[in-house]
Design an enzyme around this catalytic site. Structure first.
Site, short mmCIF file in Angstrom:
data_model
loop_
_atom_site.label_atom_id
_atom_site.label_comp_id
_atom_site.label_asym_id
_atom_site.label_seq_id
_atom_site.Cartn_x
_atom_site.Cartn_y
_atom_site.Cartn_z
CG HIS A 186 27.68 -34.38 -20.94
ND1 HIS A 186 28.47 -34.77 -19.87
CD2 HIS A 186 27.78 -33.03 -20.98
CE1 HIS A 186 29.02 -33.69 -19.32
NE2 HIS A 186 28.62 -32.62 -19.98
N GLY A 221 30.69 -35.09 -16.11
CA GLY A 221 29.95 -34.24 -15.18
C GLY A 221 30.17 -34.55 -13.72
CD GLU A 262 31.41 -38.28 -23.58
OE1 GLU A 262 31.87 -39.01 -24.46
OE2 GLU A 262 30.58 -37.38 -23.80
N PRO A 263 34.52 -38.35 -18.53
CG PRO A 263 35.55 -39.28 -16.65
CD PRO A 263 35.02 -39.62 -18.01
NE ARG A 303 36.16 -24.34 -14.01
CZ ARG A 303 35.66 -24.56 -12.82
NH1 ARG A 303 36.29 -24.14 -11.74
NH2 ARG A 303 34.52 -25.20 -12.68
CB CYS A 334 42.62 -2.84 -17.64
SG CYS A 334 44.40 -2.80 -17.61
CD GLU A 335 36.93 -7.28 -17.98
OE1 GLU A 335 37.14 -7.04 -19.18
OE2 GLU A 335 35.94 -7.90 -17.56
CE1 TYR A 372 35.83 -28.37 -20.03
CE2 TYR A 372 35.75 -29.07 -17.74
CZ TYR A 372 35.46 -29.30 -19.06
OH TYR A 372 34.83 -30.45 -19.43
#
Ligand code: LLP
Length: 420
Positions: A186, A221, A262-263, A303, A334-335, A372
């Site tokens: 992978h 991927g 394996e996506p 992300r 707070c950033e 994700y």
């Protein structure tokens, strides 16, 4: 799949009213459609398509995919147990991990399969289970990812066994009478399809050194277009030459290898959206910027801050003025790093989106957040609770599949030493 709004404004309002915001919403019809597309990956002698569950490990999603005929890729012992707990048969779970779990023997005895991802792992498994049939993950020498952070092949990547260490693999395997029956590679997430094809050929060549190999796993991927400017990888196109290469190997050697893919991203990215509410609109003067502050941010969607990833943003203005505005969309932490509209690939560069004029209290939907996002966030930062998750079934009925966390749950494991 094209970037899509995923939810009608009526359903968005209903979900927000019933479950609150922020809330992840997943679409069962879209999930099943992606599962069918993965299962149609070109193959010469059979295919197992696994869901890389690290992308979205909620039990209802795992069950949806289990029923759709997918198997699973787990990246830790915890993930493997989580899938088993969700009702997945252990035989359908393959473990490729950076950290061999302390209770590996229990997982093995339950029936999972494994790809040894380092020489040390191979040796450890060999000592525990001499004579076992296992897989080996190689670093084929080349990688490709959408960003440097998601490229996991080549000399700068620690993943898998460096291809030149093949003699050491053979030596360890022989020492423990291990039967190497699967090769795994992978090389990254968001891989360039041409590099993926090239590496797949290298991986196929690796099988020539292992006469007992019956399966080649080519990882995941595959690119997904979350916004219109991006281009997704078409599985039929990327897979066709690899199918031919499998057929050619069979002609040459008589070996008919089974294919695994394996996506993660491909199966779920565009099947999920994050429903949030505009909780403030502020500006920094005439020469400055106009900001939309959401009741979500890196606590649900890391992300953009991590990779400069682009996600489509849809607004549901309560009062449609017909006007549009350039907005910088930011999160509630707070950033200044909690930025949704960063420049592509540049997490620290502010960018804006031209969106319908909106007001405090309006609903906002961030697309492409199935993969994700819920699985990878700065959960509980600023003590915001983990968001709820909802699955919209094939009859458009929303079901709560994870409750919103409570403050009590956030602090439940804290202990005050005596006298504090
Ligand atoms: N197989 C293995 C061994 C993996 O490590 C991964 C992802 C996959 C399959 C699935 O890759 P996918 O099809 O999702 O690209 N957090 C990043 C992605 C990192 C994925 C890590 N490994 C993101 O948000 O894009």
């Amino acid at each position: 799949m094209e970037p899509t709004r995923l939810l009608s404004s009526a359903l968005a309002r209903q979900i927000a009213a019933d479950f609150g915001t922020p809330v992840y919403v997943y679409d069962q019809t879209a999930l099943e459609q992606q599962a069918r597309a993965a299962l149609a990956f070109p193959n010469a002698f059979g295919l197992t398509a696994r869901f890389a569950m690290k992308a979205l490990p909620n039990a209802a999603i795992l069950r949806t995919f289990d029923r759709a005929g997918l198997h699973f890729d787990a990246s830790s012992g915890y993930e493997a147990w989580r899938a088993i707990k969700a009702g997945v048969a252990a035989e359908k779970i393959s473990l490729s991990t950076q950290e061999l779990p302390a209770d590996f023997a229990a997982l093995w005895n339950a029936g999972i399969t494994v790809n040894a991802c380092s020489l040390h792992q191979l040796d450890t498994i060999g000592k525990l289970f001499p004579g076992a049939a296992i897989g080996v993950r190689f670093n084929p020498g080349q990688g490709s990812g959408g960003t440097g952070k998601t490229n996991v092949g080549g000399p700068d990547a620690s993943f898998g066994i460096w291809h030149e260490h093949l003699p050491a693999v053979q030596e360890i395997a022989a020492r423990h009478q291990l039967r190497i029956v699967r090769i795994h590679t992978h090389i990254g997430s968001g891989s360039d399809p041409l590099v993926w094809q090239q590496v797949s050929r290298l991986s196929l060549d690796l099988t020539r050194h292992f006469p007992e190999v019956t399966t080649l796993n080519l990882g995941g991927g595959y690119k997904v277009a979350r916004v219109a400017e991006e281009k997704g990888t078409d599985l039929q196109t990327v897979g066709a030459p690899i199918k031919e290469a499998f057929a050619k190997l069979a002609e040459e050697t008589g070996r008919q290898l089974h294919l695994e893919i394996e996506p993660g991203t491909f199966l779920v990215a565009n099947c999920g959206a994050l429903l949030a509410r505009v909780q403030d609109v502020v500006d920094t003067g005439a020469q400055g910027r106009r900001f939309l502050k959401l009741d979500t941010g890196m606590t649900e969607l890391l992300r953009p801050s991590l990779y400069g990833a682009q996600h489509p943003i849809f607004l549901f203005p309560g009062n449609d003025t017909g006007r549009r505005q350039d907005y910088v969309v930011v999160g509630h932490c707070c950033e200044s790093g909690d930025l949704v509209t960063c420049a592509p690939g540049e997490p620290e560069t502010i960018s804006s989106r031209n969106l319908p004029e909106t007001a405090i209290g309006d609903l906002c939907l961030i697309g492409g957040t199935g993969a994700y996002c819920s699985a990878m966030s700065t959960k509980n930062y600023n003590s915001f609770p983990e968001a709820a998750e909802v699955l919209v079934d094939t009859s458009s009925q929303p079901h709560l599949i994870r409750r919103r966390q409570t403050l009590e749950q956030i602090t439940q494991n804290e202990i005050l030493p005596a006298g504090f």
